[in-house]
Motif scaffolding. Structure first.
Motif, PDB file in Angstrom:
ATOM      1  N   ARG A 187       0.761  -1.433  -0.062  1.00 12.55           N
ATOM      2  CA  ARG A 187       0.064   0.313  -0.015  1.00 12.55           C
ATOM      3  C   ARG A 187       0.697   1.394  -0.210  1.00 12.55           C
ATOM      4  O   ARG A 187       2.020   1.387   0.593  1.00 12.55           O
ATOM      5  CB  ARG A 187      -0.920   0.045   1.422  1.00 12.55           C
ATOM      6  CG  ARG A 187      -1.966  -1.087   1.221  1.00 12.55           C
ATOM      7  CD  ARG A 187      -2.644  -1.293   2.603  1.00 12.55           C
ATOM      8  NE  ARG A 187      -3.352  -0.004   2.890  1.00 12.55           N
ATOM      9  CZ  ARG A 187      -4.784   0.090   2.772  1.00 12.55           C
ATOM     10  NH1 ARG A 187      -5.373  -1.092   2.410  1.00 12.55           N
ATOM     11  NH2 ARG A 187      -5.539   1.103   3.308  1.00 12.55           N
ATOM     12  N   GLU A 235      -7.489  -5.942   3.553  1.00  7.61           N
ATOM     13  CA  GLU A 235      -7.122  -6.932   2.576  1.00  7.61           C
ATOM     14  C   GLU A 235      -7.646  -8.190   2.225  1.00  7.61           C
ATOM     15  O   GLU A 235      -8.082  -8.553   1.137  1.00  7.61           O
ATOM     16  CB  GLU A 235      -5.625  -6.759   2.258  1.00  7.61           C
ATOM     17  CG  GLU A 235      -4.955  -5.542   2.396  1.00  7.61           C
ATOM     18  CD  GLU A 235      -5.177  -4.707   1.148  1.00  7.61           C
ATOM     19  OE1 GLU A 235      -5.700  -5.047   0.069  1.00  7.61           O
ATOM     20  OE2 GLU A 235      -4.788  -3.645   1.122  1.00  7.61           O
ATOM     21  N   PRO A 268     -14.106  -7.975  -4.003  1.00  4.97           N
ATOM     22  CA  PRO A 268     -13.438  -6.892  -4.571  1.00  4.97           C
ATOM     23  C   PRO A 268     -14.207  -5.764  -4.705  1.00  4.97           C
ATOM     24  O   PRO A 268     -13.588  -4.726  -4.815  1.00  4.97           O
ATOM     25  CB  PRO A 268     -12.940  -7.529  -5.732  1.00  4.97           C
ATOM     26  CG  PRO A 268     -13.772  -8.804  -6.086  1.00  4.97           C
ATOM     27  CD  PRO A 268     -14.186  -9.225  -4.666  1.00  4.97           C
ATOM     28  N   GLU A 322     -13.271  -2.861  -2.372  1.00  6.32           N
ATOM     29  CA  GLU A 322     -12.106  -2.364  -2.237  1.00  6.32           C
ATOM     30  C   GLU A 322     -12.517  -0.750  -2.658  1.00  6.32           C
ATOM     31  O   GLU A 322     -13.160  -0.525  -3.739  1.00  6.32           O
ATOM     32  CB  GLU A 322     -11.170  -2.971  -3.297  1.00  6.32           C
ATOM     33  CG  GLU A 322      -9.670  -2.492  -3.094  1.00  6.32           C
ATOM     34  CD  GLU A 322      -9.206  -1.302  -3.953  1.00  6.32           C
ATOM     35  OE1 GLU A 322      -8.270  -0.432  -3.314  1.00  6.32           O
ATOM     36  OE2 GLU A 322      -9.938  -0.973  -4.953  1.00  6.32           O
ATOM     37  N   TYR A 365      -1.522   1.015  -4.761  1.00 13.06           N
ATOM     38  CA  TYR A 365      -0.600  -0.144  -4.544  1.00 13.06           C
ATOM     39  C   TYR A 365       0.782   0.111  -5.311  1.00 13.06           C
ATOM     40  O   TYR A 365       0.734   0.475  -6.654  1.00 13.06           O
ATOM     41  CB  TYR A 365      -1.188  -1.453  -4.674  1.00 13.06           C
ATOM     42  CG  TYR A 365      -2.364  -1.751  -3.764  1.00 13.06           C
ATOM     43  CD1 TYR A 365      -2.114  -2.569  -2.601  1.00 13.06           C
ATOM     44  CD2 TYR A 365      -3.574  -1.367  -4.198  1.00 13.06           C
ATOM     45  CE1 TYR A 365      -3.229  -2.724  -1.686  1.00 13.06           C
ATOM     46  CE2 TYR A 365      -4.688  -1.711  -3.601  1.00 13.06           C
ATOM     47  CZ  TYR A 365      -4.565  -2.251  -2.378  1.00 13.06           C
ATOM     48  OH  TYR A 365      -5.676  -2.707  -1.606  1.00 13.06           O
ATOM     49  N   ARG A 380      -7.552  -2.902  -9.242  1.00 10.69           N
ATOM     50  CA  ARG A 380      -6.838  -2.194  -8.288  1.00 10.69           C
ATOM     51  C   ARG A 380      -5.924  -1.123  -9.024  1.00 10.69           C
ATOM     52  O   ARG A 380      -5.566  -1.594  -9.968  1.00 10.69           O
ATOM     53  CB  ARG A 380      -5.883  -3.207  -7.484  1.00 10.69           C
ATOM     54  CG  ARG A 380      -6.432  -4.398  -6.819  1.00 10.69           C
ATOM     55  CD  ARG A 380      -7.296  -4.016  -5.700  1.00 10.69           C
ATOM     56  NE  ARG A 380      -7.875  -5.069  -5.147  1.00 10.69           N
ATOM     57  CZ  ARG A 380      -7.431  -5.830  -4.027  1.00 10.69           C
ATOM     58  NH1 ARG A 380      -6.500  -4.934  -3.076  1.00 10.69           N
ATOM     59  NH2 ARG A 380      -7.861  -6.713  -3.511  1.00 10.69           N
ATOM     60  N   SER A 383      -3.921  -2.672 -15.055  1.00  8.70           N
ATOM     61  CA  SER A 383      -4.908  -2.104 -14.312  1.00  8.70           C
ATOM     62  C   SER A 383      -6.136  -1.283 -14.790  1.00  8.70           C
ATOM     63  O   SER A 383      -5.951  -0.470 -15.563  1.00  8.70           O
ATOM     64  CB  SER A 383      -4.209  -1.105 -13.107  1.00  8.70           C
ATOM     65  OG  SER A 383      -5.039  -0.329 -12.580  1.00  8.70           O
TER      66      SER A 383
END
Length: 253
Positions: free
Chosen positions: A55, A75, A82, A85, A90, A120, A146
């Motif tokens: 993180r 986490e 998910p 989140e 990250y 993420r 991503s």
């Protein structure tokens, strides 16, 4: 030489990973398969802690990680659900190492490229300016792509930031992103954009190209292998013709 590519779905996003796989299979000399979400297929007990270690607590601090029990529990929940989140950034290299260690030993070789499509946001540290930068991709094994990075990493048109600053001066706080996206003219990708799948095709190909040739990116803007730093350039490279520069068209057209 890369013999096979394994793509992993991101069910909380609008990205159609199967369509990307079909597009990729038509262009490369390797088997292309699709699996469910990476964090569900290759699950190890220490992944929540590895994510906590990766993180980014501050955009201007190089050190990462918060391994307090509450963060690790967060986490764990994010791995299971998910959709909960909430926009943490990250360290992309840290996540890459964590996912590599989660792969079965027999699948870690470079002849099988793994490409998780992630829900993420990941970034890399810039030594040149002392801050973290969001990324669409982190090349290597596995090659990360991503979906949030597609919307957030490239810089938006200048008018976007001027309107954001104007709103902050008038109201004292940052406007909701969807308000800005509706008020600012200019072509840029937004969250859940219907062009997401098409735009990510080139980034997945970049992951393959890097492992196959050792070349990270193309320096020609009108090529899907170009590393765009602005949304206008991303759209030119990924969504407009020609798809490739003359050199890479010979490989992938």
């Amino acid at each position: 030489m890369v013999d096979s590519v394994v793509l992993y779905r991101a069910p909380t996003t609008v990205c159609d990973v199967d369509a990307i796989a079909d597009w990729l299979a038509d262009r490369i000399d390797a088997d292309v398969t699709v699996r469910d979400r990476f964090l569900a297929v290759h699950r190890t007990e220490n992944l929540p802690e590895r994510f906590a270690e990766a993180r980014v607590p501050s955009p201007y601090e190089r050190d990462t990680g918060n391994t307090m029990l509450g963060t690790i529990r967060y986490e764990e929940r994010a791995l299971e659900h998910p959709e909960r989140e909430d926009g943490v950034l990250y360290d992309g290299v840290g996540i890459q190492r964590a996912l590599n260690s989660a792969l079965p030993a027999e699948e870690r070789g470079l002849e099988t490229l793994h490409v998780p499509i992630l829900d993420r946001a990941v970034g890399t540290w810039g030594d040149h300016d002392g801050r973290w930068h969001k990324r669409v991709t982190v090349l290597g094994q596995p090659g990360l792509a991503s979906v949030p990075g597609l919307y957030e990493a490239p810089a938006k048109p200048e008018a976007y930031y001027k309107e954001k600053q104007r709103h902050a001066l008038l109201s004292g706080d940052a406007p909701p992103r969807e308000v800005l996206e509706n008020q600012v003219e200019g072509d840029f990708l937004v969250q859940d954009d219907p062009r997401t799948t098409d735009a990510l095709r080139g980034y997945v190909l970049q992951a393959y190209h890097f492992l196959e040739t050792g070349e990270a990116f193309c320096d020609r803007e009108a090529c899907r292998l170009f590393d765009a730093h602005y949304h206008e350039d991303l759209i030119d490279a990924q969504l407009r013709e020609p798809a490739f520069c003359s050199e890479h068209a010979r490989l992938y057209e």
